[in-house]
Structure formats: C-alpha cells, structure tokens
Design a protein around this motif. Structure first.
Motif, PDB file in Angstrom:
ATOM      1  N   LEU A  95      -7.217  -3.446   4.954  1.00  0.00           N
ATOM      2  CA  LEU A  95      -6.470  -3.206   6.183  1.00  0.00           C
ATOM      3  C   LEU A  95      -7.271  -2.434   7.216  1.00  0.00           C
ATOM      4  O   LEU A  95      -6.837  -2.279   8.357  1.00  0.00           O
ATOM      5  CB  LEU A  95      -5.190  -2.408   5.871  1.00  0.00           C
ATOM      6  CG  LEU A  95      -4.095  -3.170   5.128  1.00  0.00           C
ATOM      7  CD1 LEU A  95      -3.017  -2.211   4.662  1.00  0.00           C
ATOM      8  CD2 LEU A  95      -3.495  -4.246   6.026  1.00  0.00           C
ATOM      9  N   GLY A  96      -8.439  -1.981   6.830  1.00  0.00           N
ATOM     10  CA  GLY A  96      -9.194  -1.083   7.716  1.00  0.00           C
ATOM     11  C   GLY A  96      -9.835  -1.754   8.897  1.00  0.00           C
ATOM     12  O   GLY A  96     -10.276  -1.084   9.821  1.00  0.00           O
ATOM     13  N   LEU A 140       0.830  -1.210   0.000  1.00  0.00           N
ATOM     14  CA  LEU A 140       0.000   0.000   0.000  1.00  0.00           C
ATOM     15  C   LEU A 140       0.861   1.255   0.000  1.00  0.00           C
ATOM     16  O   LEU A 140       0.582   2.211  -0.731  1.00  0.00           O
ATOM     17  CB  LEU A 140      -0.923  -0.015   1.215  1.00  0.00           C
ATOM     18  CG  LEU A 140      -1.759   1.253   1.460  1.00  0.00           C
ATOM     19  CD1 LEU A 140      -2.648   1.545   0.273  1.00  0.00           C
ATOM     20  CD2 LEU A 140      -2.583   1.118   2.737  1.00  0.00           C
ATOM     21  N   GLN A 141       1.914   1.273   0.805  1.00  0.00           N
ATOM     22  CA  GLN A 141       2.813   2.429   0.846  1.00  0.00           C
ATOM     23  C   GLN A 141       3.449   2.665  -0.517  1.00  0.00           C
ATOM     24  O   GLN A 141       3.566   3.811  -0.976  1.00  0.00           O
ATOM     25  CB  GLN A 141       3.881   2.221   1.907  1.00  0.00           C
ATOM     26  CG  GLN A 141       3.346   2.272   3.343  1.00  0.00           C
ATOM     27  CD  GLN A 141       4.422   2.014   4.373  1.00  0.00           C
ATOM     28  OE1 GLN A 141       5.585   1.833   4.044  1.00  0.00           O
ATOM     29  NE2 GLN A 141       4.037   1.999   5.643  1.00  0.00           N
ATOM     30  N   ASN A 142       3.862   1.581  -1.181  1.00  0.00           N
ATOM     31  CA  ASN A 142       4.461   1.710  -2.518  1.00  0.00           C
ATOM     32  C   ASN A 142       3.462   2.258  -3.526  1.00  0.00           C
ATOM     33  O   ASN A 142       3.803   3.121  -4.346  1.00  0.00           O
ATOM     34  CB  ASN A 142       4.988   0.359  -2.993  1.00  0.00           C
ATOM     35  CG  ASN A 142       6.234  -0.087  -2.224  1.00  0.00           C
ATOM     36  OD1 ASN A 142       6.955   0.748  -1.695  1.00  0.00           O
ATOM     37  ND2 ASN A 142       6.465  -1.382  -2.159  1.00  0.00           N
ATOM     38  N   ARG A 143       2.220   1.754  -3.478  1.00  0.00           N
ATOM     39  CA  ARG A 143       1.212   2.218  -4.422  1.00  0.00           C
ATOM     40  C   ARG A 143       0.841   3.677  -4.157  1.00  0.00           C
ATOM     41  O   ARG A 143       0.548   4.431  -5.097  1.00  0.00           O
ATOM     42  CB  ARG A 143      -0.037   1.343  -4.333  1.00  0.00           C
ATOM     43  CG  ARG A 143       0.172  -0.085  -4.795  1.00  0.00           C
ATOM     44  CD  ARG A 143       0.725  -0.147  -6.214  1.00  0.00           C
ATOM     45  NE  ARG A 143      -0.315   0.007  -7.220  1.00  0.00           N
ATOM     46  CZ  ARG A 143      -0.057   0.218  -8.501  1.00  0.00           C
ATOM     47  NH1 ARG A 143       1.194   0.365  -8.916  1.00  0.00           N
ATOM     48  NH2 ARG A 143      -1.033   0.307  -9.375  1.00  0.00           N
ATOM     49  N   GLN A 144       0.842   4.084  -2.895  1.00  0.00           N
ATOM     50  CA  GLN A 144       0.554   5.488  -2.577  1.00  0.00           C
ATOM     51  C   GLN A 144       1.651   6.397  -3.119  1.00  0.00           C
ATOM     52  O   GLN A 144       1.372   7.499  -3.604  1.00  0.00           O
ATOM     53  CB  GLN A 144       0.406   5.649  -1.062  1.00  0.00           C
ATOM     54  CG  GLN A 144      -0.893   5.081  -0.516  1.00  0.00           C
ATOM     55  CD  GLN A 144      -0.984   5.144   0.989  1.00  0.00           C
ATOM     56  OE1 GLN A 144       0.026   5.015   1.683  1.00  0.00           O
ATOM     57  NE2 GLN A 144      -2.172   5.338   1.520  1.00  0.00           N
ATOM     58  N   LYS A 145       2.907   5.939  -3.032  1.00  0.00           N
ATOM     59  CA  LYS A 145       4.008   6.706  -3.613  1.00  0.00           C
ATOM     60  C   LYS A 145       3.871   6.783  -5.125  1.00  0.00           C
ATOM     61  O   LYS A 145       4.100   7.831  -5.730  1.00  0.00           O
ATOM     62  CB  LYS A 145       5.340   6.055  -3.235  1.00  0.00           C
ATOM     63  CG  LYS A 145       5.711   6.186  -1.761  1.00  0.00           C
ATOM     64  CD  LYS A 145       7.027   5.477  -1.463  1.00  0.00           C
ATOM     65  CE  LYS A 145       7.371   5.570   0.029  1.00  0.00           C
ATOM     66  NZ  LYS A 145       8.632   4.845   0.344  1.00  0.00           N
ATOM     67  N   GLU A 146       3.487   5.655  -5.746  1.00  0.00           N
ATOM     68  CA  GLU A 146       3.284   5.642  -7.195  1.00  0.00           C
ATOM     69  C   GLU A 146       2.149   6.582  -7.592  1.00  0.00           C
ATOM     70  O   GLU A 146       2.236   7.263  -8.627  1.00  0.00           O
ATOM     71  CB  GLU A 146       2.972   4.221  -7.660  1.00  0.00           C
ATOM     72  CG  GLU A 146       4.149   3.254  -7.573  1.00  0.00           C
ATOM     73  CD  GLU A 146       3.770   1.858  -8.009  1.00  0.00           C
ATOM     74  OE1 GLU A 146       2.704   1.705  -8.643  1.00  0.00           O
ATOM     75  OE2 GLU A 146       4.528   0.916  -7.721  1.00  0.00           O
ATOM     76  N   LEU A 147       1.094   6.623  -6.778  1.00  0.00           N
ATOM     77  CA  LEU A 147      -0.034   7.507  -7.068  1.00  0.00           C
ATOM     78  C   LEU A 147       0.396   8.964  -7.010  1.00  0.00           C
ATOM     79  O   LEU A 147       0.047   9.760  -7.891  1.00  0.00           O
ATOM     80  CB  LEU A 147      -1.159   7.238  -6.070  1.00  0.00           C
ATOM     81  CG  LEU A 147      -2.388   8.149  -6.178  1.00  0.00           C
ATOM     82  CD1 LEU A 147      -3.018   8.042  -7.551  1.00  0.00           C
ATOM     83  CD2 LEU A 147      -3.411   7.805  -5.089  1.00  0.00           C
ATOM     84  N   GLU A 197      -6.979   0.704  -6.594  1.00  0.00           N
ATOM     85  CA  GLU A 197      -6.130  -0.287  -5.932  1.00  0.00           C
ATOM     86  C   GLU A 197      -5.805   0.153  -4.502  1.00  0.00           C
ATOM     87  O   GLU A 197      -5.835  -0.664  -3.569  1.00  0.00           O
ATOM     88  CB  GLU A 197      -4.836  -0.487  -6.728  1.00  0.00           C
ATOM     89  CG  GLU A 197      -5.034  -1.203  -8.054  1.00  0.00           C
ATOM     90  CD  GLU A 197      -3.737  -1.334  -8.831  1.00  0.00           C
ATOM     91  OE1 GLU A 197      -2.703  -0.830  -8.356  1.00  0.00           O
ATOM     92  OE2 GLU A 197      -3.757  -1.947  -9.913  1.00  0.00           O
ATOM     93  N   VAL A 198      -5.515   1.447  -4.336  1.00  0.00           N
ATOM     94  CA  VAL A 198      -5.209   1.981  -2.999  1.00  0.00           C
ATOM     95  C   VAL A 198      -6.425   1.860  -2.094  1.00  0.00           C
ATOM     96  O   VAL A 198      -6.322   1.456  -0.924  1.00  0.00           O
ATOM     97  CB  VAL A 198      -4.747   3.449  -3.098  1.00  0.00           C
ATOM     98  CG1 VAL A 198      -4.706   4.093  -1.713  1.00  0.00           C
ATOM     99  CG2 VAL A 198      -3.374   3.530  -3.752  1.00  0.00           C
ATOM    100  N   ARG A 199      -7.622   2.183  -2.614  1.00  0.00           N
ATOM    101  CA  ARG A 199      -8.847   2.083  -1.806  1.00  0.00           C
ATOM    102  C   ARG A 199      -9.115   0.642  -1.392  1.00  0.00           C
ATOM    103  O   ARG A 199      -9.522   0.368  -0.258  1.00  0.00           O
ATOM    104  CB  ARG A 199     -10.036   2.654  -2.583  1.00  0.00           C
ATOM    105  CG  ARG A 199     -10.084   4.174  -2.624  1.00  0.00           C
ATOM    106  CD  ARG A 199     -11.432   4.665  -3.109  1.00  0.00           C
ATOM    107  NE  ARG A 199     -11.670   4.306  -4.495  1.00  0.00           N
ATOM    108  CZ  ARG A 199     -11.370   5.084  -5.528  1.00  0.00           C
ATOM    109  NH1 ARG A 199     -10.808   6.262  -5.325  1.00  0.00           N
ATOM    110  NH2 ARG A 199     -11.620   4.702  -6.763  1.00  0.00           N
ATOM    111  N   ASP A 200      -8.900  -0.294  -2.324  1.00  0.00           N
ATOM    112  CA  ASP A 200      -9.127  -1.709  -2.013  1.00  0.00           C
ATOM    113  C   ASP A 200      -8.182  -2.185  -0.908  1.00  0.00           C
ATOM    114  O   ASP A 200      -8.583  -2.925   0.001  1.00  0.00           O
ATOM    115  CB  ASP A 200      -8.924  -2.566  -3.270  1.00  0.00           C
ATOM    116  CG  ASP A 200     -10.017  -2.341  -4.306  1.00  0.00           C
ATOM    117  OD1 ASP A 200     -11.079  -1.810  -3.933  1.00  0.00           O
ATOM    118  OD2 ASP A 200      -9.810  -2.693  -5.479  1.00  0.00           O
ATOM    119  N   MET A 201      -6.927  -1.771  -0.980  1.00  0.00           N
ATOM    120  CA  MET A 201      -5.955  -2.154   0.050  1.00  0.00           C
ATOM    121  C   MET A 201      -6.318  -1.534   1.393  1.00  0.00           C
ATOM    122  O   MET A 201      -6.228  -2.184   2.442  1.00  0.00           O
ATOM    123  CB  MET A 201      -4.544  -1.716  -0.359  1.00  0.00           C
ATOM    124  CG  MET A 201      -3.985  -2.455  -1.549  1.00  0.00           C
ATOM    125  SD  MET A 201      -2.319  -1.864  -1.974  1.00  0.00           S
ATOM    126  CE  MET A 201      -2.111  -2.604  -3.596  1.00  0.00           C
TER     127      MET A 201
END
Length: 207
Positions: A154-155, A76-83, A146-150
């Motif tokens: 985790l929520g 998730l952290q990686n995808r947030q950086k990519e976003l 993808e970020v929302r799904d992750m």
C-alpha cells in the motif's frame, strides 16, 4: 512507444490514436495519456512486488486497483489489531510464568530445599520461560511480517533520494551570470526580444 503524446499537439495526438486504433501490431506503450491508455487491451503495472497483468483498459484497471487497495487496507487494520492483541497476550503470559516461577522458588526456600535442587528448579523454570517466549515470538514475527508486506503493497512509490555530496564552495558564491538571453527557432520570431532573460546562480541554491 515511450510517452508518445507528451510533445504532440491536438492534431498529432489524434493521428497517433488513429494509428493505434487501426493497427493490428503488438504495441507496448508507456504514457500518461489516459485516453490513449483506455484504447489498449491490457495494462501492466510495475511495483515493488513485481509486475501485475490486467486484461482491461486504464479506467477499469484503476477501479480494480482502488478496490483491491481498499480491501487490503481493511485487512491491514485487522492484522494490526491482532498484532496489538497478540503482543499484550504474550506479555501477560510471560509475566504469569515469571510470577509462577518466583512463587515456586519462594516456597522451596521456605521448605528448606537443598541448594542443588533449588538450582534444578530454577533451570527448569528458565527453560520453560524461554520456550514460552520463543513460541510467542514466532507468532508475533509472522504477524509482523504480514503487516510489513501489506504496508509495502500500500505504500506506493518510495521517495527517491540522491546524495550529491558537498561541493565545498562557500555559500552565495556567484557561479553563473547570463544577461540578454534570447533564442530563435528556424522561421520563427525571436523569443524574449523585448525583454531578454537574465539568470544568476549562486552556490547553495536549488535549481
């Protein structure tokens, strides 16, 4: 069996666990008793994403879930950086397109290009800008989903909210006042005999 050990004493729990251990029947058990859950051959976890099957006891299941969550958090952290990077890249690309279009229009004005031709140039520029924006928007939408799904995975469990409405009663209105309350179970002593309970409930209070 639903929460079978909640109101059992030590002896009762031991008898139940002995029954579960010796039984050859299929059982579905809902419980907070980790020792009991560790006796089972499989765990089913229900969440927002559905039901997940784990062919193991509770401790092994818990360790696996924690490892999965750690891996998902890293992803998730990686995808947030990519976003963030993709959003900046999209913004820069659109700004470059706008500057290019603006320079093209100014050059055409200097060359005294006919008004009809200027309109065609402007239309082509707007179409190109719109196409570019759409391409970047589609890419961003995919990453955001993808970020929302992750984040949903985790929520954990969402907070339960219940709207009870307004009773219409004025604040601090006495609703219930009981005095000298005691209780007696069969063949037992009276509870609170020496100091009976008293309870007062006023409107607006949370119980």
């Amino acid at each position: 069996m639903d929460k079978t050990t909640n109101h059992l004493d030590t002896k009762g729990r031991a008898l139940l666990k002995e029954f579960v251990y010796r039984s050859n029947h299929t059982m579905v058990i809902v419980s907070h008793d980790i020792a009991l859950l560790n006796m089972l051959s499989a765990i089913y976890e229900m969440s927002q994403s559905g039901m997940q099957f784990y062919p193991m006891g509770y401790n092994e299941y818990r360790a696996m879930v924690e490892a999965e969550n750690m891996a998902l958090e890293a992803l998730l952290q990686n995808r947030q950086k990519e976003l963030t990077k993709a959003e900046k890249s999209a913004q820069k690309a659109i700004e470059r397109q706008q500057k290019h279009s603006s320079r093209g229009e100014k050059q055409s004005e200097k060359k005294c290009v006919a008004r009809i031709a200027m309109g065609n140039i402007r239309n082509k520029s707007e179409v190109s800008a719109g196409r570019l924006k759409k391409v970047h928007q589609e890419k961003l939408d995919i990453i955001r989903q993808e970020v929302r799904d992750m984040q949903t995975s985790l929520g954990g469990h969402p907070t339960m909210r219940i709207a009870l409405g307004n009773s219409g009663l004025p604040d601090n209105k006495l609703l219930l006042d009981v005095k000298n309350v005691t209780y007696k179970y069969p063949n037992r002593d009276i509870l609170w005999q020496s100091s009976p309970l008293r309870l007062s409930i006023y409107s607006g209070e949370r119980i």
